[in-house]
Design a protein around this motif. Structure first.
Motif, PDB file in Angstrom:
ATOM      1  N   THR A 141      -0.711 -13.235  -0.428  1.00 50.43           N
ATOM      2  CA  THR A 141       0.760 -12.892  -0.832  1.00 50.43           C
ATOM      3  C   THR A 141       0.820 -13.608  -2.513  1.00 50.43           C
ATOM      4  O   THR A 141       0.063 -14.575  -2.487  1.00 50.43           O
ATOM      5  N   ALA A 142       1.481 -13.229  -3.147  1.00 50.17           N
ATOM      6  CA  ALA A 142       2.010 -13.658  -4.348  1.00 50.17           C
ATOM      7  C   ALA A 142       3.339 -13.444  -4.788  1.00 50.17           C
ATOM      8  O   ALA A 142       3.928 -12.433  -4.395  1.00 50.17           O
ATOM      9  N   TYR A 143       4.027 -14.245  -5.668  1.00 52.39           N
ATOM     10  CA  TYR A 143       5.291 -13.746  -6.196  1.00 52.39           C
ATOM     11  C   TYR A 143       5.245 -13.376  -7.707  1.00 52.39           C
ATOM     12  O   TYR A 143       4.635 -13.634  -8.626  1.00 52.39           O
ATOM     13  N   ASP A 144       6.174 -12.036  -7.849  1.00 54.02           N
ATOM     14  CA  ASP A 144       6.098 -11.716  -8.979  1.00 54.02           C
ATOM     15  C   ASP A 144       7.626 -11.136  -9.047  1.00 54.02           C
ATOM     16  O   ASP A 144       8.433 -12.178  -8.543  1.00 54.02           O
ATOM     17  N   GLU A 145       8.102 -10.521 -10.087  1.00 51.21           N
ATOM     18  CA  GLU A 145       9.453 -10.208 -10.383  1.00 51.21           C
ATOM     19  C   GLU A 145      10.397  -9.931  -9.082  1.00 51.21           C
ATOM     20  O   GLU A 145      11.620  -9.910  -9.074  1.00 51.21           O
ATOM     21  N   ASP A 146       9.666  -9.169  -8.299  1.00 51.24           N
ATOM     22  CA  ASP A 146      10.176  -8.580  -6.877  1.00 51.24           C
ATOM     23  C   ASP A 146      10.042  -9.600  -5.730  1.00 51.24           C
ATOM     24  O   ASP A 146      10.600  -9.242  -4.921  1.00 51.24           O
ATOM     25  N   GLY A 147       9.868 -10.874  -6.145  1.00 45.68           N
ATOM     26  CA  GLY A 147       9.595 -11.929  -5.090  1.00 45.68           C
ATOM     27  C   GLY A 147       8.438 -11.959  -4.439  1.00 45.68           C
ATOM     28  O   GLY A 147       7.537 -11.579  -5.103  1.00 45.68           O
ATOM     29  N   GLN A 148       8.292 -12.481  -3.204  1.00 44.61           N
ATOM     30  CA  GLN A 148       7.006 -12.548  -2.556  1.00 44.61           C
ATOM     31  C   GLN A 148       6.572 -11.290  -1.862  1.00 44.61           C
ATOM     32  O   GLN A 148       7.316 -10.676  -1.340  1.00 44.61           O
ATOM     33  N   GLU A 149       5.325 -10.897  -2.319  1.00 46.55           N
ATOM     34  CA  GLU A 149       5.015  -9.590  -1.803  1.00 46.55           C
ATOM     35  C   GLU A 149       3.478  -9.483  -1.411  1.00 46.55           C
ATOM     36  O   GLU A 149       2.630 -10.721  -1.497  1.00 46.55           O
ATOM     37  N   LEU A 150       3.265  -8.660  -0.696  1.00 47.99           N
ATOM     38  CA  LEU A 150       1.697  -8.548  -0.222  1.00 47.99           C
ATOM     39  C   LEU A 150       0.698  -7.787  -1.160  1.00 47.99           C
ATOM     40  O   LEU A 150       1.031  -6.532  -1.918  1.00 47.99           O
TER      41      LEU A 150
END
Length: 625
Positions: free
Chosen positions: A100-109
């Protein structure tokens, strides 16, 4: 962000660095100086080691990958800039890393094969839901399972690494509240886990990845609100675990994934608990420690059946017990620490028979722990007064049981953690007293240093792709400076003719890591290049609880060669600006522990064009405060 590959941060060119299999060495000083990069989440996919770390401020906390060489240890910059994506839950499934990681869309897979082009978001889960979170990543066969939470509820999800193959499996608890799924353990293609469906309390469940194939397996009779499950362990095609029943106490159970095939394995001690612990699988045999009330705490084994469950040997005859501990597999053998008849602590090895269980070395006072096994030896940490806690190894002989190296000379020790084997290299974290806590290594069994490859120029921005088979655009080749040569010369070198002008030279985009917002939602950045350019920008602000991002844009600006121009982006809609200000108010009022979840981020896309018509795109992420 789908269809955008991550950025690999290059390292300085250096000579090949073969490993001395007997000597620890620091992989790389990721955060130079006395500060620690705090490597964590060490995970091997077989060919690569992945981990998370914080550098000196160039990329922030990001995903790192290593092939066992210093030059092959590099960051994969998921969120360009120094803000970091805070990867977590690193999980290897079939040679692919999921996390998991955070980008501009929030926490994603996300998923990664260790390359920049092969590191990408699996799917945009946050687009379809209000604030949500991903956790409990685990593999079963070639399938990744995880939980997806929305508010107070959560559901079981699965993924094959593609957007189309990622979706919900089952909602274990249809009523209000979460099922609190945990203890995810793969056995073949079946996932076992514990969950609370709101009716039976915490029980054992299994899933084959379909709603119909997700079922509760137990309803344990115990005088507590929640059944107690622990140590879920795969043994061949069966699951062995520990749970508690009123009539027998805590004992071993086994399951084949069906209700009928889930039952107590053996009652070791009648109405009292046998207290099995330290379940460790070695070549299809499960070793554990238990107390049958006669021999005390001793070493046991099982093949997952009642008939195949028996005590291995009684190392300390009588009810006192030898108290085996720190069980670890190495090849076909088990290593462990235990007392002998004289109550001295020894390192032992066993093939699962009484005759094949023998003392290796006296380790009294070492307090061995953090053990890991390879095909031919084990590594563990141990402490001595004159050295502190350091890395030790044993090949199963007294002479071959020794300290690997004194990483931090003196009484404090380097305190190694996270021992992880990958492709014949043992990785661990340590602190040598000069640097902070960094990633270290020793050569484990069968290590052959990779053949060094020449450095390849790396893009300085994410590389857009046009589809699943698109190839990242390579940067223009560079001519490295060559040092003085020995031998005769044939005259001055002739420079090659200049190639066609296909890039914007020397692009510089300066954006703050965070920016304060008051009454107007406006962001500023500075843009320039080594040649005259025209620049414009668009962007979006993602808000928790709002499905559609808030868009904003800037007016085109021009900058002379070598100069920078100021570019301002604004949210012109009063209604949308009010949504942003409301989200920021929630963020500011929230307790510090919750602010990360409520953070408001803006992603800017800067488009730069030069006089020749060449275009370049740069992305920047800004946290709004």
């Amino acid at each position: 962000m789908l269809g955008v590959a991550a950025l690999t941060v290059p390292v300085a060119t250096q000579a090949a660095d073969p490993v001395d299999p007997g000597a620890p060495s620091m992989m790389r000083d990721i955060r130079p100086g006395a500060l620690s990069s705090e490597p964590d989440n060490l995970t091997s996919t077989g060919s690569h080691l992945f981990f998370t770390a914080t550098d000196d401020g160039s990329v922030g906390r990001e995903l790192w990958v290593s092939d066992g060489t210093t030059g092959g240890t590099r960051a994969i910059d998921i969120v360009p800039g120094d803000s970091g994506s805070y990867p977590d839950e690193l999980t290897a499934v079939g040679g692919t890393l999921f996390f998991t990681a955070y980008d501009e869309d929030g926490q994603e897979l996300w998923r990664s094969d260790g390359t920049a082009a092969g590191t990408r978001k699996v799917t945009d889960l946050d687009d379809a839901y209000e604030y949500s979170y991903i956790s409990r990543l685990a593999g079963a066969g070639d399938t990744l399972f995880f939980t997806r939470g929305v508010g107070d509820s959560e559901a079981l999800w699965r993924s094959d690494g593609t957007a189309a193959g990622t979706g919900p499996v089952a909602d274990v608890r249809a009523s209000e509240g979460g099922a609190y799924m945990r203890d995810f353990t793969g056995v073949g293609d079946t996932l076992f886990f514990t969950a609370d469906d709101g009716v039976h309390g915490r029980e054992l469940w299994s899933s084959d990845g379909t709603a119909a194939g997700t079922r509760r397996l137990t309803d344990v009779d115990v005088d507590t609100e929640y059944s107690l499950f622990s140590d879920l362990t795969a043994v061949g095609d069966r699951l062995v675990f520990i749970t508690e029943q009123t009539a027998t106490g805590r004992e071993l159970w086994a399951s084949d994934g069906t209700v009928a095939g889930t039952a107590p394995l053996q009652d070791l001690r009648g109405a009292d608990s046998g207290y099995p612990q330290e379940l460790t699988e070695v070549g299809g045999t499960l070793f554990f420690t238990a107390n049958d009330g006669v021999s005390g705490d001793e070493l046991w084994r099982t093949d997952g059946t009642a008939a195949g469950t028996q005590q291995v040997t009684d190392l300390y005859p009588g009810p006192g017990g030898s108290y085996p501990r720190s069980l670890v597999a190495s090849g076909d053998d088990l290593f462990f620490a235990a007392y002998d008849e004289a109550y001295e602590t020894y390192l032992w090895r066993s093939d699962g028979t009484a005759a094949g269980t023998e003392r290796v070395a006296n380790v009294a006072g070492l307090s061995p722990r953090e053990a890991i096994g390879t095909d031919s030896r084990i590594y563990f940490t141990a402490s001595r007064t004159e050295h502190g806690r350091e890395l030790w190894t044993s090949d199963g002989t007294a002479g071959g049981t020794r300290m690997v190296g004194d990483v931090r000379p003196g009484v404090y020790g380097s305190n190694p953690y996270y021992l992880t084997e990958s492709n014949g290299v043992l990785f661990f974290t340590a602190q040598d007293g000069t640097h902070g806590r960094e990633l270290w290594r020793v050569g484990a069994s069968g290590y052959v240093p990779p053949t060094p490859t020449p450095p390849v120029p790396t893009p300085t921005v994410p590389v857009p792709t046009s589809g699943p088979t698109a190839t990242p655009t390579s940067p223009p080749p560079t001519n490295p400076t060559v040092g003085p040569t020995t031998g005769p010369t044939t005259g001055p070198a002739t420079a090659p003719p200049p190639g066609p002008d296909t890039i914007v030279s020397g692009v510089q985009a300066a954006a703050p890591k965070q920016q304060k917002i008051r009454k107007k939602v406006a962001l500023t950045t500075r843009i320039g290049a080594d040649e005259a350019i025209t620049a414009t920008a668009t962007g979006k602000i993602t808000l928790k609880g709002v499905k559609k991002p808030v868009a904003f844009r800037g007016t085109p600006v021009q900058a002379a060669a070598g100069q920078q121009a100021r570019l301002t982006l604004r949210v012109t809609s009063k209604k949308l600006a009010a949504q942003v200000l409301k989200a920021l108010a929630r963020y500011r009022k929230a307790p510090k522990a919750q602010q990360k979840k409520l953070a408001v981020k803006a992603v800017l896309t800067l488009s730069i064009t030069d006089a020749a018509g060449n275009k370049q795109t740069v992305k920047r992420t800004i946290r709004l405060v």
